[in-house]
Design an enzyme around this catalytic site. Structure first.
Site, PDB file in Angstrom:
ATOM      1  N   TYR A  94      69.908  16.723  36.087  1.00  0.00           N
ATOM      2  CA  TYR A  94      69.185  15.650  36.787  1.00  0.00           C
ATOM      3  C   TYR A  94      67.746  16.029  37.139  1.00  0.00           C
ATOM      4  O   TYR A  94      66.978  15.190  37.588  1.00  0.00           O
ATOM      5  CB  TYR A  94      69.955  15.156  38.023  1.00  0.00           C
ATOM      6  CG  TYR A  94      70.189  16.169  39.125  1.00  0.00           C
ATOM      7  CD1 TYR A  94      69.167  16.582  39.975  1.00  0.00           C
ATOM      8  CD2 TYR A  94      71.455  16.682  39.343  1.00  0.00           C
ATOM      9  CE1 TYR A  94      69.387  17.485  40.979  1.00  0.00           C
ATOM     10  CE2 TYR A  94      71.702  17.593  40.360  1.00  0.00           C
ATOM     11  CZ  TYR A  94      70.658  17.986  41.172  1.00  0.00           C
ATOM     12  OH  TYR A  94      70.890  18.888  42.170  1.00  0.00           O
ATOM     13  N   GLU A  95      67.384  17.303  36.910  1.00  0.00           N
ATOM     14  CA  GLU A  95      65.978  17.691  37.079  1.00  0.00           C
ATOM     15  C   GLU A  95      65.214  17.497  35.770  1.00  0.00           C
ATOM     16  O   GLU A  95      64.037  17.807  35.679  1.00  0.00           O
ATOM     17  CB  GLU A  95      65.886  19.167  37.470  1.00  0.00           C
ATOM     18  CG  GLU A  95      66.509  19.491  38.801  1.00  0.00           C
ATOM     19  CD  GLU A  95      66.592  20.992  39.013  1.00  0.00           C
ATOM     20  OE1 GLU A  95      65.581  21.570  39.446  1.00  0.00           O
ATOM     21  OE2 GLU A  95      67.642  21.586  38.739  1.00  0.00           O
ATOM     22  N   ASN A 148      80.847  15.597  51.005  1.00  0.00           N
ATOM     23  CA  ASN A 148      80.828  14.158  51.315  1.00  0.00           C
ATOM     24  C   ASN A 148      82.047  13.500  50.668  1.00  0.00           C
ATOM     25  O   ASN A 148      82.658  14.086  49.773  1.00  0.00           O
ATOM     26  CB  ASN A 148      79.554  13.506  50.739  1.00  0.00           C
ATOM     27  CG  ASN A 148      79.402  13.785  49.250  1.00  0.00           C
ATOM     28  OD1 ASN A 148      78.937  14.863  48.865  1.00  0.00           O
ATOM     29  ND2 ASN A 148      79.824  12.844  48.429  1.00  0.00           N
ATOM     30  N   HIS A 181      67.601  24.718  46.456  1.00  0.00           N
ATOM     31  CA  HIS A 181      67.747  25.645  45.330  1.00  0.00           C
ATOM     32  C   HIS A 181      66.477  26.463  45.222  1.00  0.00           C
ATOM     33  O   HIS A 181      65.422  25.935  44.881  1.00  0.00           O
ATOM     34  CB  HIS A 181      67.970  24.882  44.015  1.00  0.00           C
ATOM     35  CG  HIS A 181      69.340  24.346  43.892  1.00  0.00           C
ATOM     36  ND1 HIS A 181      70.327  24.995  43.199  1.00  0.00           N
ATOM     37  CD2 HIS A 181      69.895  23.236  44.407  1.00  0.00           C
ATOM     38  CE1 HIS A 181      71.442  24.289  43.285  1.00  0.00           C
ATOM     39  NE2 HIS A 181      71.201  23.218  44.004  1.00  0.00           N
ATOM     40  N   ALA A 217      78.220  22.101  45.480  1.00  0.00           N
ATOM     41  CA  ALA A 217      78.521  21.046  46.445  1.00  0.00           C
ATOM     42  C   ALA A 217      79.167  19.916  45.647  1.00  0.00           C
ATOM     43  O   ALA A 217      78.778  19.654  44.513  1.00  0.00           O
ATOM     44  CB  ALA A 217      77.235  20.575  47.094  1.00  0.00           C
ATOM     45  N   SER A 258      74.096  23.943  45.761  1.00  0.00           N
ATOM     46  CA  SER A 258      73.252  23.227  46.723  1.00  0.00           C
ATOM     47  C   SER A 258      73.582  23.589  48.163  1.00  0.00           C
ATOM     48  O   SER A 258      74.713  23.432  48.611  1.00  0.00           O
ATOM     49  CB  SER A 258      73.457  21.713  46.589  1.00  0.00           C
ATOM     50  OG  SER A 258      72.833  21.247  45.448  1.00  0.00           O
ATOM     51  N   HIS A 281      71.534  13.096  49.424  1.00  0.00           N
ATOM     52  CA  HIS A 281      71.367  14.548  49.267  1.00  0.00           C
ATOM     53  C   HIS A 281      71.257  15.202  50.651  1.00  0.00           C
ATOM     54  O   HIS A 281      71.708  16.327  50.858  1.00  0.00           O
ATOM     55  CB  HIS A 281      70.131  14.852  48.414  1.00  0.00           C
ATOM     56  CG  HIS A 281      69.994  16.302  48.042  1.00  0.00           C
ATOM     57  ND1 HIS A 281      70.958  16.981  47.334  1.00  0.00           N
ATOM     58  CD2 HIS A 281      69.014  17.224  48.311  1.00  0.00           C
ATOM     59  CE1 HIS A 281      70.580  18.249  47.160  1.00  0.00           C
ATOM     60  NE2 HIS A 281      69.412  18.407  47.750  1.00  0.00           N
ATOM     61  N   MET A 305      77.622  17.697  39.837  1.00  0.00           N
ATOM     62  CA  MET A 305      76.686  17.553  38.713  1.00  0.00           C
ATOM     63  C   MET A 305      76.381  18.894  38.062  1.00  0.00           C
ATOM     64  O   MET A 305      75.307  19.098  37.492  1.00  0.00           O
ATOM     65  CB  MET A 305      75.394  16.896  39.203  1.00  0.00           C
ATOM     66  CG  MET A 305      75.622  15.508  39.767  1.00  0.00           C
ATOM     67  SD  MET A 305      74.077  14.732  40.215  1.00  0.00           S
ATOM     68  CE  MET A 305      74.664  13.357  41.218  1.00  0.00           C
ATOM     69  N   SER A 306      77.297  19.819  38.170  1.00  0.00           N
ATOM     70  CA  SER A 306      77.027  21.145  37.593  1.00  0.00           C
ATOM     71  C   SER A 306      78.337  21.820  37.204  1.00  0.00           C
ATOM     72  O   SER A 306      79.376  21.179  37.081  1.00  0.00           O
ATOM     73  CB  SER A 306      76.291  22.024  38.618  1.00  0.00           C
ATOM     74  OG  SER A 306      77.127  22.306  39.718  1.00  0.00           O
ATOM     75  N   HIS A 350      69.616  21.964  36.846  1.00  0.00           N
ATOM     76  CA  HIS A 350      70.490  20.795  36.670  1.00  0.00           C
ATOM     77  C   HIS A 350      69.936  19.834  35.619  1.00  0.00           C
ATOM     78  O   HIS A 350      68.726  19.701  35.468  1.00  0.00           O
ATOM     79  CB  HIS A 350      70.585  19.999  37.980  1.00  0.00           C
ATOM     80  CG  HIS A 350      71.115  20.774  39.135  1.00  0.00           C
ATOM     81  ND1 HIS A 350      70.313  21.537  39.937  1.00  0.00           N
ATOM     82  CD2 HIS A 350      72.368  20.888  39.626  1.00  0.00           C
ATOM     83  CE1 HIS A 350      71.058  22.102  40.886  1.00  0.00           C
ATOM     84  NE2 HIS A 350      72.306  21.726  40.715  1.00  0.00           N
TER      85      HIS A 350
HETATM   86  N1  HPA Z   1      78.778  13.265  43.404  1.00  0.00           N
HETATM   87  C1  HPA Z   1      78.121  14.060  42.536  1.00  0.00           C
HETATM   88  N2  HPA Z   1      77.555  15.195  42.894  1.00  0.00           N
HETATM   89  C2  HPA Z   1      77.662  15.586  44.176  1.00  0.00           C
HETATM   90  C3  HPA Z   1      78.331  14.808  45.130  1.00  0.00           C
HETATM   91  C4  HPA Z   1      78.917  13.575  44.727  1.00  0.00           C
HETATM   92  O1  HPA Z   1      79.533  12.844  45.492  1.00  0.00           O
HETATM   93  N3  HPA Z   1      78.250  15.489  46.318  1.00  0.00           N
HETATM   94  C5  HPA Z   1      77.551  16.633  46.059  1.00  0.00           C
HETATM   95  N4  HPA Z   1      77.200  16.689  44.781  1.00  0.00           N
END
Ligand code: HPA
Length: 273
Positions: free
Chosen positions: A86-87, A236, A62, A114, A31, A248, A212-213, A84
């Site tokens: 989540y998609e 973050n 992406h 990320a 990401s 995001h 998440m990957s 992903h």
């Molecule tokens: N959690 C899950 N996935 C992420 C995060 C997070 O804090 N930051 C970037 N991708």
């Protein structure tokens, strides 16, 4: 049981005939980190939506492109964007880039992503070399799509991640004077970020960063015989580490800020491999 070889034979043969060369190294960009692909010599770029049967990438940041690039006399295949859970994709969809890379005979795979920082020494903007890949359910999921003898799976995970690649990443960071953290990465499928309670539990289990990957991709690549390494961009603080709301947008903004050191690190790494 899905036979990935059969399921993706069309995609693989299309890419094999489109590829200008056999890549030695594959790179999957996470990401907000996709701009790297614009900074190196691209011999050929293919939009994944032009490839019959390739699932569509839907996430901002992406791009869904596959580039064949040359840098420092190295031949690379670069995936600008990944798929992903989540998609809405299933495991076999998410593994397509790795499946392609392995079938194009790339020997090594560098994954980037990320991630949220859990380790109290981490701050947004840090880069982290993944020293351990951790998930609760990946082996079970993989066993749903592969029929591998257990001994084969057991043997598959020595030198994982690749010590040689990790040493090259540390050397690249040193040469570029980029500070790089090290730690254990855990992945969940999303779609939501973790709850503060989950992050507390993961901290107790020794997890340093969450995303998440990557973990399923790394494990699949290893099973297919590739050398694997991965770098996270800590975008973050993980949920509950601070009172700030996670988004995001924040992930993308931090990734944008570390573009320069990230690019320098990966370029130096490619040079050193
Ligand atoms: N959690 C899950 N996935 C992420 C995060 C997070 O804090 N930051 C970037 N991708």
């Amino acid at each position: 049981m899905v036979n990935l070889k059969a399921k993706y034979s069309g995609i693989v043969s299309e890419l094999k005939s489109a590829a200008p060369f056999e890549p030695e190294l594959a790179l999957i960009l996470g990401s907000g980190l996709g701009d790297f692909a614009d900074k190196i010599n691209r011999l050929k770029s293919i939009s994944t939506n032009e490839i019959k049967g390739f699932p569509e990438s839907t996430v901002e940041g992406h791009q869904g492109k596959i580039h064949f690039c040359e840098y420092e006399n190295k031949k690379l295949v670069v995936f600008q964007g990944r798929l992903h859970f989540y998609e809405g994709y299933n495991l076999s969809d998410c593994l397509i880039p790795v499946h392609i890379a392995a079938n194009l005979n790339a020997k090594s795979l560098i994954l980037t992503n990320a991630a949220g920082g859990i380790n109290s020494n981490f701050k947004p903007g840090d880069l982290m070399l993944i020293t351990q890949f951790f998930s609760f359910n990946i082996k079970k999921e993989l066993s749903n799509i592969f029929r591998l003898p257990s001994v084969e799976l057991r043997n598959s995970f020595s030198n994982f991640p690749s010590k040689n690649l990790n040493d090259r990443i540390k050397e690249a960071a040193l040469k570029e004077k980029i500070f790089i953290q090290q730690g254990t990465y855990w992945y969940g499928k999303g779609p939501s970020y973790e709850t503060p309670a989950e992050i507390k539990m993961l901290a107790n289990l020794g997890v340093d960063a969450v995303g998440m990957s990557t973990v399923h991709e790394a494990i699949y690549a290893k099973i297919l015989g590739m050398n694997v390494a991965a770098v996270s961009c800590i975008t973050n603080y993980a949920a509950g580490i601070t009172s700030e709301k996670l988004s995001h947008k924040e992930v993308m903004e931090t990734a944008e800020k570390v573009k320069d050191p990230f690019e320098r690190l990966i370029k130096k790494l490619v040079e050193l491999i």
